[in-house]
Design a protein around this motif. Structure first.
Motif, PDB file in Angstrom:
ATOM      1  N   ALA A   1     -13.925 -12.724 -13.938  1.00 61.59           N
ATOM      2  CA  ALA A   1     -14.660 -12.132 -15.063  1.00 61.59           C
ATOM      3  C   ALA A   1     -13.720 -11.345 -15.973  1.00 61.59           C
ATOM      4  O   ALA A   1     -13.863 -11.375 -17.203  1.00 61.59           O
ATOM      5  N   TYR A   2     -12.763 -10.653 -15.396  1.00 63.10           N
ATOM      6  CA  TYR A   2     -11.813  -9.865 -16.189  1.00 63.10           C
ATOM      7  C   TYR A   2     -10.951 -10.770 -17.070  1.00 63.10           C
ATOM      8  O   TYR A   2     -10.706 -10.463 -18.241  1.00 63.10           O
ATOM      9  N   ILE A   3     -10.521 -11.895 -16.525  1.00 59.21           N
ATOM     10  CA  ILE A   3      -9.627 -12.787 -17.266  1.00 59.21           C
ATOM     11  C   ILE A   3     -10.385 -13.626 -18.282  1.00 59.21           C
ATOM     12  O   ILE A   3      -9.954 -13.786 -19.428  1.00 59.21           O
ATOM     13  N   VAL A   4     -11.539 -14.161 -17.883  1.00 56.49           N
ATOM     14  CA  VAL A   4     -12.231 -15.159 -18.702  1.00 56.49           C
ATOM     15  C   VAL A   4     -13.110 -14.524 -19.773  1.00 56.49           C
ATOM     16  O   VAL A   4     -13.107 -14.964 -20.929  1.00 56.49           O
ATOM     17  N   THR A   5     -13.880 -13.491 -19.429  1.00 54.82           N
ATOM     18  CA  THR A   5     -14.868 -12.962 -20.369  1.00 54.82           C
ATOM     19  C   THR A   5     -14.701 -11.480 -20.677  1.00 54.82           C
ATOM     20  O   THR A   5     -15.269 -10.992 -21.664  1.00 54.82           O
ATOM     21  N   SER A   6     -14.001 -10.746 -19.816  1.00 55.47           N
ATOM     22  CA  SER A   6     -13.854  -9.280 -19.970  1.00 55.47           C
ATOM     23  C   SER A   6     -15.200  -8.574 -20.041  1.00 55.47           C
ATOM     24  O   SER A   6     -15.341  -7.538 -20.698  1.00 55.47           O
ATOM     25  N   GLY A   7     -16.202  -9.151 -19.402  1.00 53.31           N
ATOM     26  CA  GLY A   7     -17.525  -8.536 -19.366  1.00 53.31           C
ATOM     27  C   GLY A   7     -18.510  -9.083 -20.378  1.00 53.31           C
ATOM     28  O   GLY A   7     -19.709  -8.831 -20.284  1.00 53.31           O
ATOM     29  N   GLY A   8     -18.052  -9.828 -21.356  1.00 52.24           N
ATOM     30  CA  GLY A   8     -18.944 -10.372 -22.388  1.00 52.24           C
ATOM     31  C   GLY A   8     -19.511 -11.708 -21.975  1.00 52.24           C
ATOM     32  O   GLY A   8     -19.224 -12.197 -20.887  1.00 52.24           O
TER      33      GLY A   8
END
Length: 294
Positions: A230-237
């Motif tokens: 999640a941190y790498i791909v979307t950063s929470g978005g």
């Protein structure tokens, strides 16, 4: 105590001392300090200021905190059962005695050893809504693909699919469990007229429950701490739809420097994992079968 015994004790302590020192300095001390910091306002620069349970009260009023819990529970509820079902199914297929099985096992295991950063970047390209391979394949058969990682409704399912791609590690454990089941049980069932699905339901799955139980515990712990992809791909978005609990904790600690707040979140996460693990352990007596049980 003889001189030889004393020397052996001293030598043993010297050999184990690097681990003991590392455990105390890198695990035990941060563990205790995090509990203290959870009751303070601490931004790393200034000294911690004791505020009691203020951080915990503020967390209960924080809407993003509850969003992160929802996202994490959503991921856990769907990814853990799916990983068990697909892992067991793959292990059953890879346990068949056909030519070239070693090659097939290697192919299915390889994704689990690919670094998470590399695999996340790969999936980021695959899930691209305009040029990604997945939507291109769907378009070829007349289906308009979703937005995947840029669509709040599809972002979490996309990450679940990413997690299932690396299921090879759990599959190997299931495969080892399958090969530990005595063949005599299958032979006896065949003599009684059992067909293949009878053997799976009444022999394979019950005998495999200790392995399923282990992977369930590890899956729960891992899913509650889901972070890297999640941190790498979307950063929470987008729109906080993939803001998982560990990611929000990380943001508070290392982006906003709210160390006291993040420490309180860490302890709540610890309690949630402990509660979920205890519930599974308590229920295991009803469905986990061990070979020595009568």
């Amino acid at each position: 105590m003889t001189k030889v015994t004393k020397r052996n004790v001293v030598n043993g302590m010297l050999f184990v001392s690097p681990w003991v020192i590392g455990f105390i300095a890198l695990t035990m001390v941060p563990f205790v300090l995090s509990l203290y910091y959870s009751f303070t306002t601490y931004d790393v620069v200034a000294a911690p200021d004791w505020t009691g349970i203020q951080n915990y009260v503020q967390l209960m009023k924080d809407p993003i905190f509850w969003t992160s819990i929802y996202n994490t529970l959503f991921y856990t509820v769907f990814s853990v059962p799916l990983s068990i079902v697909i892992g067991v199914a793959l292990a059953l297929l890879l346990n068949l005695k056909i030519r070239g099985m070693a090659f097939y096992r290697t192919i299915f295991y390889l994704p689990s050893i690919v670094p998470l950063v590399a695999s996340s970047i790969l999936w980021l390209w695959l899930f691209d809504p305009q040029f990604g391979l997945i939507n291109s394949m769907l378009e070829a058969i007349g289906i308009r693909g979703p937005g995947w990682l840029v669509d709040p409704a599809w972002s979490k399912p996309a990450l679940i699919v990413m997690g299932l791609w690396g299921i090879g590690g759990a599959m190997i454990i299931y495969l080892a469990g399958l090969q530990d089941i005595p063949q005599e049980m299958y032979e006896s069932a065949e003599l009684d007229g059992a067909v293949w699905w009878h053997k799976i339901v009444y022999i394979t799955l019950p005998m495999l429950t200790p392995v399923i139980f282990f992977n369930l515990i590890m899956g729960l712990i891992g899913s509650f701490q889901y972070f890297t992809q999640a941190y790498i791909v979307t950063s929470g978005g987008p729109n906080d739809s993939t803001l998982f609990y560990s990611l929000y904790l990380y943001n508070n600690a290392f982006s906003y420097f709210h160390m006291g707040y993040a420490s309180a979140m860490a302890w709540i996460l610890f309690l949630l994992i402990m509660a979920a693990t205890l519930i599974v352990f308590k229920s295991s007596a009803r469905w986990v079968f061990y070979g020595g049980d009568k």
